[in-house]
Design a protein around this motif. Structure first.
Motif, PDB file in Angstrom:
ATOM      1  N   TYR A  42       0.866  -1.180   0.000  1.00  0.00           N
ATOM      2  CA  TYR A  42       0.000   0.000   0.000  1.00  0.00           C
ATOM      3  C   TYR A  42       0.899   1.225   0.000  1.00  0.00           C
ATOM      4  CZ  TYR A  42      -3.660  -3.110   1.853  1.00  0.00           C
ATOM      5  OH  TYR A  42      -4.558  -4.118   2.050  1.00  0.00           O
ATOM      6  N   LYS A  43       0.469   2.289  -0.674  1.00  0.00           N
ATOM      7  CA  LYS A  43       1.187   3.550  -0.638  1.00  0.00           C
ATOM      8  C   LYS A  43       0.181   4.661  -0.375  1.00  0.00           C
ATOM      9  CE  LYS A  43       4.950   2.135  -3.609  1.00  0.00           C
ATOM     10  NZ  LYS A  43       6.183   2.473  -2.973  1.00  0.00           N
ATOM     11  N   PHE A  44       0.523   5.493   0.604  1.00  0.00           N
ATOM     12  CA  PHE A  44      -0.336   6.608   0.985  1.00  0.00           C
ATOM     13  C   PHE A  44       0.505   7.870   1.116  1.00  0.00           C
ATOM     14  CE2 PHE A  44      -1.881   2.782   3.254  1.00  0.00           C
ATOM     15  CZ  PHE A  44      -3.080   2.587   2.591  1.00  0.00           C
ATOM     16  N   ILE A  45      -0.115   9.015   0.884  1.00  0.00           N
ATOM     17  CA  ILE A  45       0.518  10.311   1.102  1.00  0.00           C
ATOM     18  C   ILE A  45      -0.451  11.124   1.951  1.00  0.00           C
ATOM     19  CG2 ILE A  45       1.337  12.450   0.025  1.00  0.00           C
ATOM     20  CD1 ILE A  45       1.950  10.792  -2.481  1.00  0.00           C
ATOM     21  N   TYR A  46       0.094  11.861   2.908  1.00  0.00           N
ATOM     22  CA  TYR A  46      -0.753  12.687   3.766  1.00  0.00           C
ATOM     23  C   TYR A  46       0.033  13.898   4.251  1.00  0.00           C
ATOM     24  CZ  TYR A  46       1.852  10.068   7.291  1.00  0.00           C
ATOM     25  OH  TYR A  46       2.852   9.488   8.025  1.00  0.00           O
ATOM     26  N   SER A  49       1.767  14.635   9.787  1.00  0.00           N
ATOM     27  CA  SER A  49       1.063  14.700  11.062  1.00  0.00           C
ATOM     28  C   SER A  49       1.295  13.394  11.808  1.00  0.00           C
ATOM     29  CB  SER A  49      -0.433  14.897  10.810  1.00  0.00           C
ATOM     30  OG  SER A  49      -1.212  14.495  11.905  1.00  0.00           O
ATOM     31  N   GLU A  50       1.756  13.496  13.038  1.00  0.00           N
ATOM     32  CA  GLU A  50       1.930  12.299  13.870  1.00  0.00           C
ATOM     33  C   GLU A  50       0.582  11.618  14.108  1.00  0.00           C
ATOM     34  OE1 GLU A  50       4.711  10.801  15.135  1.00  0.00           O
ATOM     35  OE2 GLU A  50       5.914  12.205  13.962  1.00  0.00           O
ATOM     36  N   GLU A  51      -0.463  12.414  14.242  1.00  0.00           N
ATOM     37  CA  GLU A  51      -1.789  11.860  14.482  1.00  0.00           C
ATOM     38  C   GLU A  51      -2.248  11.005  13.291  1.00  0.00           C
ATOM     39  OE1 GLU A  51      -6.398  13.300  15.240  1.00  0.00           O
ATOM     40  OE2 GLU A  51      -4.799  14.783  15.277  1.00  0.00           O
ATOM     41  N   THR A  52      -2.068  11.530  12.088  1.00  0.00           N
ATOM     42  CA  THR A  52      -2.465  10.779  10.893  1.00  0.00           C
ATOM     43  C   THR A  52      -1.634   9.520  10.759  1.00  0.00           C
ATOM     44  OG1 THR A  52      -3.166  12.809   9.791  1.00  0.00           O
ATOM     45  CG2 THR A  52      -2.763  10.899   8.393  1.00  0.00           C
ATOM     46  N   MET A  53      -0.329   9.631  10.974  1.00  0.00           N
ATOM     47  CA  MET A  53       0.538   8.457  10.907  1.00  0.00           C
ATOM     48  C   MET A  53       0.066   7.402  11.896  1.00  0.00           C
ATOM     49  SD  MET A  53       4.617   7.891  11.687  1.00  0.00           S
ATOM     50  CE  MET A  53       5.084   9.391  10.896  1.00  0.00           C
ATOM     51  N   GLY A  54      -0.275   7.824  13.096  1.00  0.00           N
ATOM     52  CA  GLY A  54      -0.749   6.896  14.116  1.00  0.00           C
ATOM     53  C   GLY A  54      -2.036   6.194  13.716  1.00  0.00           C
ATOM     54  N   PHE A  67       6.551  -0.938   7.698  1.00  0.00           N
ATOM     55  CA  PHE A  67       6.325   0.447   7.314  1.00  0.00           C
ATOM     56  C   PHE A  67       7.613   1.086   6.810  1.00  0.00           C
ATOM     57  CE2 PHE A  67       3.191  -0.255  10.747  1.00  0.00           C
ATOM     58  CZ  PHE A  67       2.026   0.091  10.082  1.00  0.00           C
ATOM     59  N   ASP A  68       7.462   1.971   5.836  1.00  0.00           N
ATOM     60  CA  ASP A  68       8.562   2.799   5.367  1.00  0.00           C
ATOM     61  C   ASP A  68       7.993   4.194   5.161  1.00  0.00           C
ATOM     62  OD1 ASP A  68      11.172   3.403   4.463  1.00  0.00           O
ATOM     63  OD2 ASP A  68      10.544   3.163   2.381  1.00  0.00           O
ATOM     64  N   TYR A  69       8.698   5.199   5.655  1.00  0.00           N
ATOM     65  CA  TYR A  69       8.229   6.577   5.593  1.00  0.00           C
ATOM     66  C   TYR A  69       9.223   7.432   4.834  1.00  0.00           C
ATOM     67  CZ  TYR A  69       6.077   4.701   9.812  1.00  0.00           C
ATOM     68  OH  TYR A  69       5.429   3.910  10.708  1.00  0.00           O
ATOM     69  N   LYS A  70       8.702   8.468   4.186  1.00  0.00           N
ATOM     70  CA  LYS A  70       9.576   9.421   3.529  1.00  0.00           C
ATOM     71  C   LYS A  70       8.885  10.776   3.542  1.00  0.00           C
ATOM     72  CE  LYS A  70      12.249  10.352  -0.557  1.00  0.00           C
ATOM     73  NZ  LYS A  70      12.625   9.950  -1.906  1.00  0.00           N
ATOM     74  N   ALA A  71       9.577  11.770   4.068  1.00  0.00           N
ATOM     75  CA  ALA A  71       9.045  13.128   4.094  1.00  0.00           C
ATOM     76  C   ALA A  71       9.362  13.815   2.775  1.00  0.00           C
ATOM     77  CB  ALA A  71       9.648  13.906   5.251  1.00  0.00           C
ATOM     78  N   SER A  72       8.467  14.705   2.356  1.00  0.00           N
ATOM     79  CA  SER A  72       8.743  15.498   1.168  1.00  0.00           C
ATOM     80  C   SER A  72       9.890  16.456   1.470  1.00  0.00           C
ATOM     81  CB  SER A  72       7.496  16.263   0.729  1.00  0.00           C
ATOM     82  OG  SER A  72       7.116  17.203   1.722  1.00  0.00           O
ATOM     83  N   LYS A  73      10.420  17.055   0.433  1.00  0.00           N
ATOM     84  CA  LYS A  73      11.581  17.934   0.587  1.00  0.00           C
ATOM     85  C   LYS A  73      11.329  19.037   1.622  1.00  0.00           C
ATOM     86  CE  LYS A  73      14.819  20.647  -2.142  1.00  0.00           C
ATOM     87  NZ  LYS A  73      15.185  21.080  -3.499  1.00  0.00           N
ATOM     88  N   ILE A  80       3.887   7.071   3.112  1.00  0.00           N
ATOM     89  CA  ILE A  80       4.051   5.867   3.908  1.00  0.00           C
ATOM     90  C   ILE A  80       3.761   4.667   3.009  1.00  0.00           C
ATOM     91  CG2 ILE A  80       1.688   6.012   4.797  1.00  0.00           C
ATOM     92  CD1 ILE A  80       2.666   4.672   7.385  1.00  0.00           C
ATOM     93  N   THR A  81       4.659   3.715   3.057  1.00  0.00           N
ATOM     94  CA  THR A  81       4.484   2.458   2.346  1.00  0.00           C
ATOM     95  C   THR A  81       4.251   1.390   3.400  1.00  0.00           C
ATOM     96  OG1 THR A  81       5.960   3.179   0.578  1.00  0.00           O
ATOM     97  CG2 THR A  81       5.570   0.809   0.760  1.00  0.00           C
ATOM     98  N   VAL A  82       3.226   0.596   3.184  1.00  0.00           N
ATOM     99  CA  VAL A  82       2.875  -0.472   4.123  1.00  0.00           C
ATOM    100  C   VAL A  82       2.867  -1.780   3.345  1.00  0.00           C
ATOM    101  CG1 VAL A  82       1.181  -1.313   5.790  1.00  0.00           C
ATOM    102  CG2 VAL A  82       1.345   1.153   5.325  1.00  0.00           C
ATOM    103  N   VAL A  83       3.625  -2.745   3.826  1.00  0.00           N
ATOM    104  CA  VAL A  83       3.638  -4.065   3.200  1.00  0.00           C
ATOM    105  C   VAL A  83       3.090  -5.066   4.208  1.00  0.00           C
ATOM    106  CG1 VAL A  83       5.046  -5.875   2.138  1.00  0.00           C
ATOM    107  CG2 VAL A  83       5.660  -3.460   1.804  1.00  0.00           C
TER     108      VAL A  83
END
Length: 108
Positions: A42-46, A49-54, A67-73, A80-83
């Motif tokens: 799964y791939k999501f962008i948001y 926000s710690e709340e959204t990530m939670g 989980f794998d996370y990457k912040a924009s520049k 967030i990538t979820v496998v």
């Protein structure tokens, strides 16, 4: 791992499907290209926000996720990538439907 790439932002495709029909068609596509059980990504962008990530992490907590996370520049957005090891297409779709309830999350 599945290679299906569907934009969930506007749950209407060129066929004009409503949300319910969209998921029926998506299930058919999943079953056509994936032999379950299988790893599913799964791939999501948001907006960052710690709340959204939670909330996203909470949805997948019982699926033994990776989980794998990457912040924009500018750190305004986080991807967030979820496998998970998905048992069937229904499980895949149920997770998408749950995440779709979180405001601001874009599903890719």
């Amino acid at each position: 791992m599945s290679d299906i790439n569907i934009n969930f932002q506007n749950i209407k495709d060129s066929d004009g499907l409503n949300k319910e029909d969209f998921y029926v068609k998506f299930k058919e596509r999943l079953d056509d290209v994936t032999s379950f059980p299988a790893d599913y990504t799964y791939k999501f962008i948001y907006p960052t926000s710690e709340e959204t990530m939670g909330k996203v992490k909470e949805i997948f907590k019982n699926a033994n996720p990776k989980f794998d996370y990457k912040a924009s520049k500018n750190r305004k957005y986080t991807s967030i990538t979820v496998v998970i090891y998905a048992l069937d297409s229904d499980q895949v779709i149920n997770f998408y439907q749950e995440v779709s309830q979180i405001p601001g999350v874009m599903m890719l």
